[in-house]
Write an enzyme that holds these catalytic residues in place. Structure first.
Site, PDB file in Angstrom:
ATOM      1  N   ARG A   9       0.827  -1.208   0.000  1.00  0.00           N
ATOM      2  CA  ARG A   9       0.000   0.000   0.000  1.00  0.00           C
ATOM      3  C   ARG A   9       0.859   1.253   0.000  1.00  0.00           C
ATOM      4  O   ARG A   9       0.529   2.239  -0.660  1.00  0.00           O
ATOM      5  CB  ARG A   9      -0.963  -0.015   1.187  1.00  0.00           C
ATOM      6  CG  ARG A   9      -2.031   1.070   1.115  1.00  0.00           C
ATOM      7  CD  ARG A   9      -3.113   0.884   2.149  1.00  0.00           C
ATOM      8  NE  ARG A   9      -2.614   1.027   3.513  1.00  0.00           N
ATOM      9  CZ  ARG A   9      -3.368   0.895   4.602  1.00  0.00           C
ATOM     10  NH1 ARG A   9      -4.657   0.605   4.480  1.00  0.00           N
ATOM     11  NH2 ARG A   9      -2.860   1.039   5.805  1.00  0.00           N
ATOM     12  N   LYS A  52      -2.755   6.472   1.342  1.00  0.00           N
ATOM     13  CA  LYS A  52      -2.565   6.893   2.730  1.00  0.00           C
ATOM     14  C   LYS A  52      -1.601   8.078   2.757  1.00  0.00           C
ATOM     15  O   LYS A  52      -0.416   7.950   3.112  1.00  0.00           O
ATOM     16  CB  LYS A  52      -2.049   5.731   3.576  1.00  0.00           C
ATOM     17  CG  LYS A  52      -2.340   5.904   5.068  1.00  0.00           C
ATOM     18  CD  LYS A  52      -2.151   4.603   5.809  1.00  0.00           C
ATOM     19  CE  LYS A  52      -2.386   4.766   7.305  1.00  0.00           C
ATOM     20  NZ  LYS A  52      -3.785   5.083   7.639  1.00  0.00           N
ATOM     21  N   GLU A 111     -16.676   6.735   4.510  1.00  0.00           N
ATOM     22  CA  GLU A 111     -15.923   6.098   5.588  1.00  0.00           C
ATOM     23  C   GLU A 111     -15.918   6.986   6.821  1.00  0.00           C
ATOM     24  O   GLU A 111     -16.452   8.090   6.817  1.00  0.00           O
ATOM     25  CB  GLU A 111     -14.510   5.730   5.165  1.00  0.00           C
ATOM     26  CG  GLU A 111     -13.587   6.895   4.895  1.00  0.00           C
ATOM     27  CD  GLU A 111     -12.125   6.446   4.862  1.00  0.00           C
ATOM     28  OE1 GLU A 111     -11.363   6.926   5.717  1.00  0.00           O
ATOM     29  OE2 GLU A 111     -11.739   5.645   3.999  1.00  0.00           O
TER      30      GLU A 111
END
Length: 340
Positions: free
Chosen positions: A81, A183, A219
């Site tokens: 990621r 992220k 989210e």
């Protein structure tokens, strides 16, 4: 010397540990892993991370288990990621195998800070990649720094293990086709105003709607959202949602336990049909949502919590795998045999 910590009373905050690992990218290549004790980073005032947001990070945990062993959970997924985040931000990609090596090394060096089994705490691991090359024009840096440090932490959400959320329409966590799926630190900076305002009103956080139409559940901001109803584990699908490794794991576990897994658009109107709701992520693990308040409609959605829920069963299965107390048939756990 190790700080005198009360493991059972730790919050989700920073505590100094002796060592961190660093690696520099210069002249088109990554250098060697370096062991540092300094908590500060010398940086050029024109570094691209400070001006243009070239920064990505990860979060994972090390667990001291009942059998005395130390385990990591899906560290390879965190490495992949971060690579994806780096590519999107036009940063030098830190190799997956070296990411894993750095994580192993920093945990080994700080082993005395891994909280004991059943303390309710764990060792949080924070890998960080920043653009350090000096830039005035808007373009990618030519130098980067990878850092990974650790700190012992307790639960992310305080209280009795259940949280309340406020439905957020005023602010967006991320833009459509922006950086919500990676992220990047900027996503979290953009969420702070909504976070502070919700806390001032007595909520634990906010539930964002999709940034384009405000019709679908997105989210929680610091975690992914899931709902359970009619034997189904339902979690939103959106290009602006960070793909949570915990949620990815829960989808697999839920299917293995007999639930039907649906990753799809979740209309706001469907919120009232969920029997259970929760937030999931590395920090949150699985935290049940007790209720969600919609200020525009002056309406509160309430959800079932407790030991007889699917949320609790999923939590137990996930944690048991992480702590080596359930079969790791998916090959997710790494045992650090070098730590005793």
């Amino acid at each position: 010397m190790k700080e005198n910590l009360d493991w059972a009373k730790l919050g989700f905050s920073y505590h100094k540990t002796p060592y961190n690992i660093r690696c520099y990218y210069r002249n088109g290549k990554w250098g060697e892993l370096e062991i540092h004790s300094d908590e500060t980073i010398p940086m050029h005032m024109a570094a691209s991370c400070l001006h243009y947001g070239q920064e990505a990070f990860e979060g994972l945990k090390a667990y001291r288990c009942k059998d005395g062993k130390v385990r990591l959970f899906r560290v390879d997924e965190n490495a992949k990621r971060m690579a994806s985040s780096s590519e999107y931000l036009q940063m030098a990609v830190f190799p997956v195998e070296r990411f894993i090596e750095a994580v192993h090394k920093v945990v080994e060096l700080n082993a005395e800070y891994i909280p004991p089994y059943e303390s309710g705490a764990s060792l949080y691991i924070r890998p960080l990649l920043i653009g350090t090359g000096a830039q005035v024009g808007v373009k990618p840096a030519d130098e980067y720094l990878f850092v990974v440090f650790v700190t012992p932490v307790g639960p992310y959400f305080k209280g009795d293990g259940e949280i309340t959320m406020c439905l957020e329409r005023k602010y967006d966590r991320a833009a459509p086709h922006g950086t919500g799926h990676i992220k990047a630190g900027g996503n979290y900076g953009a969420s702070l105003t909504a976070y502070v305002e919700s806390h001032d009103k007595g909520f634990d956080g906010v539930l964002y709607l999709d940034p384009k139409e405000k019709k679908y559940i997105d989210e929680v901001g610091a975690a992914n959202f899931f709902g359970i109803k009619d034997g189904k584990y339902v979690t939103p699908d959106s290009p602006s949602i960070l793909p949570s490794i915990t949620n990815k794991s829960l989808c697999t576990i839920a299917g293995d336990m007999g639930l039907t897994v649906e990753r799809r658009h979740v209309p706001l109107e469907e919120l009232s049909t969920f029997e259970e709701a929760g937030a999931c992520g590395t920090a949150a693990v699985i935290t049940p949502i007790n209720n969600i308040y919609d200020p525009e409609e002056d309406k509160t959605y309430r959800f079932k919590t407790g030991d007889d829920t699917w949320s609790h069963k999923l939590y137990r299965r996930l944690v048991d795998i992480q702590y080596g107390q359930a079969e790791d048939k998916f090959g997710w756990v790494t045992v650090l045999d070098s730590i005793r």
